[in-house]
Design a protein around this motif. Structure first.
Motif, PDB file in Angstrom:
ATOM      1  N   GLN A 119       0.822  -1.211   0.000  1.00  0.00           N
ATOM      2  CA  GLN A 119       0.000   0.000   0.000  1.00  0.00           C
ATOM      3  C   GLN A 119       0.854   1.258   0.000  1.00  0.00           C
ATOM      4  OE1 GLN A 119      -2.317  -0.984   3.461  1.00  0.00           O
ATOM      5  NE2 GLN A 119      -4.009  -1.779   2.229  1.00  0.00           N
ATOM      6  N   ALA A 120       1.904   1.272   0.811  1.00  0.00           N
ATOM      7  CA  ALA A 120       2.773   2.449   0.883  1.00  0.00           C
ATOM      8  C   ALA A 120       3.505   2.683  -0.435  1.00  0.00           C
ATOM      9  CB  ALA A 120       3.775   2.288   2.030  1.00  0.00           C
ATOM     10  N   CYS A 121       4.041   1.624  -1.017  1.00  0.00           N
ATOM     11  CA  CYS A 121       4.789   1.765  -2.271  1.00  0.00           C
ATOM     12  C   CYS A 121       3.868   2.168  -3.422  1.00  0.00           C
ATOM     13  CB  CYS A 121       5.542   0.480  -2.583  1.00  0.00           C
ATOM     14  SG  CYS A 121       6.891   0.155  -1.423  1.00  0.00           S
ATOM     15  N   ARG A 122       2.667   1.643  -3.437  1.00  0.00           N
ATOM     16  CA  ARG A 122       1.693   2.017  -4.470  1.00  0.00           C
ATOM     17  C   ARG A 122       1.371   3.512  -4.379  1.00  0.00           C
ATOM     18  NH1 ARG A 122      -1.599  -1.795  -3.617  1.00  0.00           N
ATOM     19  NH2 ARG A 122      -0.811  -3.120  -5.288  1.00  0.00           N
ATOM     20  N   GLU A 123       1.278   4.020  -3.160  1.00  0.00           N
ATOM     21  CA  GLU A 123       1.015   5.449  -2.939  1.00  0.00           C
ATOM     22  C   GLU A 123       2.144   6.329  -3.451  1.00  0.00           C
ATOM     23  OE1 GLU A 123       0.640   6.619   1.168  1.00  0.00           O
ATOM     24  OE2 GLU A 123      -1.208   5.477   1.376  1.00  0.00           O
ATOM     25  N   LEU A 124       3.377   5.886  -3.259  1.00  0.00           N
ATOM     26  CA  LEU A 124       4.536   6.741  -3.477  1.00  0.00           C
ATOM     27  C   LEU A 124       5.268   6.532  -4.800  1.00  0.00           C
ATOM     28  CD1 LEU A 124       5.914   6.590   0.167  1.00  0.00           C
ATOM     29  CD2 LEU A 124       4.609   8.437  -0.901  1.00  0.00           C
ATOM     30  N   ASP A 125       4.992   5.456  -5.505  1.00  0.00           N
ATOM     31  CA  ASP A 125       5.681   5.198  -6.775  1.00  0.00           C
ATOM     32  C   ASP A 125       4.699   4.558  -7.748  1.00  0.00           C
ATOM     33  OD1 ASP A 125       7.264   4.188  -8.918  1.00  0.00           O
ATOM     34  OD2 ASP A 125       9.005   4.028  -7.589  1.00  0.00           O
ATOM     35  N   SER A 126       4.373   5.289  -8.803  1.00  0.00           N
ATOM     36  CA  SER A 126       3.384   4.803  -9.776  1.00  0.00           C
ATOM     37  C   SER A 126       3.860   3.560 -10.519  1.00  0.00           C
ATOM     38  CB  SER A 126       3.039   5.903 -10.779  1.00  0.00           C
ATOM     39  OG  SER A 126       4.197   6.261 -11.520  1.00  0.00           O
ATOM     40  N   GLU A 127       5.151   3.259 -10.430  1.00  0.00           N
ATOM     41  CA  GLU A 127       5.673   2.076 -11.111  1.00  0.00           C
ATOM     42  C   GLU A 127       5.817   0.873 -10.176  1.00  0.00           C
ATOM     43  OE1 GLU A 127       8.331   2.362 -14.418  1.00  0.00           O
ATOM     44  OE2 GLU A 127       8.585   4.507 -13.970  1.00  0.00           O
ATOM     45  N   PHE A 128       5.229   0.986  -8.974  1.00  0.00           N
ATOM     46  CA  PHE A 128       5.211  -0.162  -8.078  1.00  0.00           C
ATOM     47  C   PHE A 128       4.466  -1.288  -8.778  1.00  0.00           C
ATOM     48  CE2 PHE A 128       2.718  -2.679  -5.054  1.00  0.00           C
ATOM     49  CZ  PHE A 128       3.752  -3.294  -4.379  1.00  0.00           C
ATOM     50  N   ARG A 129       4.984  -2.502  -8.644  1.00  0.00           N
ATOM     51  CA  ARG A 129       4.439  -3.662  -9.345  1.00  0.00           C
ATOM     52  C   ARG A 129       3.795  -4.673  -8.408  1.00  0.00           C
ATOM     53  NH1 ARG A 129       6.271  -6.668 -14.176  1.00  0.00           N
ATOM     54  NH2 ARG A 129       6.053  -8.856 -13.661  1.00  0.00           N
ATOM     55  N   ARG A 130       4.536  -5.105  -7.387  1.00  0.00           N
ATOM     56  CA  ARG A 130       4.047  -6.134  -6.465  1.00  0.00           C
ATOM     57  C   ARG A 130       5.021  -6.285  -5.307  1.00  0.00           C
ATOM     58  NH1 ARG A 130       2.883 -11.028  -9.063  1.00  0.00           N
ATOM     59  NH2 ARG A 130       2.753 -11.904  -6.989  1.00  0.00           N
ATOM     60  N   VAL A 131       4.682  -7.163  -4.361  1.00  0.00           N
ATOM     61  CA  VAL A 131       5.577  -7.484  -3.247  1.00  0.00           C
ATOM     62  C   VAL A 131       5.884  -8.974  -3.292  1.00  0.00           C
ATOM     63  CG1 VAL A 131       5.607  -7.781  -0.735  1.00  0.00           C
ATOM     64  CG2 VAL A 131       4.915  -5.606  -1.688  1.00  0.00           C
ATOM     65  N   ASN A 132       7.145  -9.304  -3.067  1.00  0.00           N
ATOM     66  CA  ASN A 132       7.561 -10.694  -2.908  1.00  0.00           C
ATOM     67  C   ASN A 132       7.890 -10.930  -1.442  1.00  0.00           C
ATOM     68  OD1 ASN A 132       9.474 -10.612  -5.988  1.00  0.00           O
ATOM     69  ND2 ASN A 132       7.370 -11.202  -5.704  1.00  0.00           N
ATOM     70  N   LEU A 133       7.435 -12.059  -0.911  1.00  0.00           N
ATOM     71  CA  LEU A 133       7.688 -12.445   0.479  1.00  0.00           C
ATOM     72  C   LEU A 133       8.564 -13.690   0.480  1.00  0.00           C
ATOM     73  CD1 LEU A 133       4.001 -12.160   1.709  1.00  0.00           C
ATOM     74  CD2 LEU A 133       5.792 -10.452   1.964  1.00  0.00           C
TER      75      LEU A 133
END
Length: 155
Positions: A77-91
């Motif tokens: 959620q934070a990365c999506r807010e701050l960078d329009s090129e956010f893609r996904r999260v890997n765990l």
């Protein structure tokens, strides 16, 4: 005071680890020392003697895995807010190097190299772990604040 990196969990328990975002069930959420993929976080088991997920009781596993999912969602959620090129999260829970249970939360971005974007982050150059240009610093405070806000929005 000794270097907190030598005892990440102990210093978190004592309130001396500057990367701690907060305490979750069974774990501490911390922002990574390096931010070459901005938003990188780690979930540290809150018991330094726990070496792997299988060392925990069933309720302890549930707590750790739910905390890992919650941290992953907050980073997303934070990365999506701050960078329009956010893609996904890997765990990831690997256990190859450090003797304590921890999980990596890696944000992934469209701006990553085409040679690496679909590969594990561990294929990035080893120098990324020590590059002063991407070390955690005050410039990451807005990202840190956003992750923390999303992580604890209901609590």
């Amino acid at each position: 005071m000794s270097d907190w990196r030598a005892d990440r969990i102990g210093t978190a328990l004592r309130g001396e680890n500057p990367t701690v975002l907060g305490r979750l069930p069974g774990a501490f959420a911390v922002i990574g020392d390096v931010q070459w993929l901005p938003g990188y976080c780690v979930l540290l088991a809150d018991d330094p003697h726990v070496g792997s997920l299988s060392d925990l009781s069933r309720p302890g596993r549930r707590d750790f895995l739910e905390s890992m999912a919650d941290l992953g969602e907050a980073v997303s959620q934070a990365c999506r807010e701050l960078d329009s090129e956010f893609r996904r999260v890997n765990l990831e829970i690997l256990g190859n190097t450090d003797p304590f249970l921890h999980a990596h939360v890696w944000p992934r971005y469209e701006w990553e190299s085409p040679a690496l974007i679909r590969k594990p982050v561990w294929l990035y150059p080893a120098e990324n772990w020590s590059d002063p240009a991407t070390a955690l610093g005050p410039e990451h405070d807005p990202l840190r604040e956003a992750i923390t806000r999303h992580l604890f929005r209901n609590g």
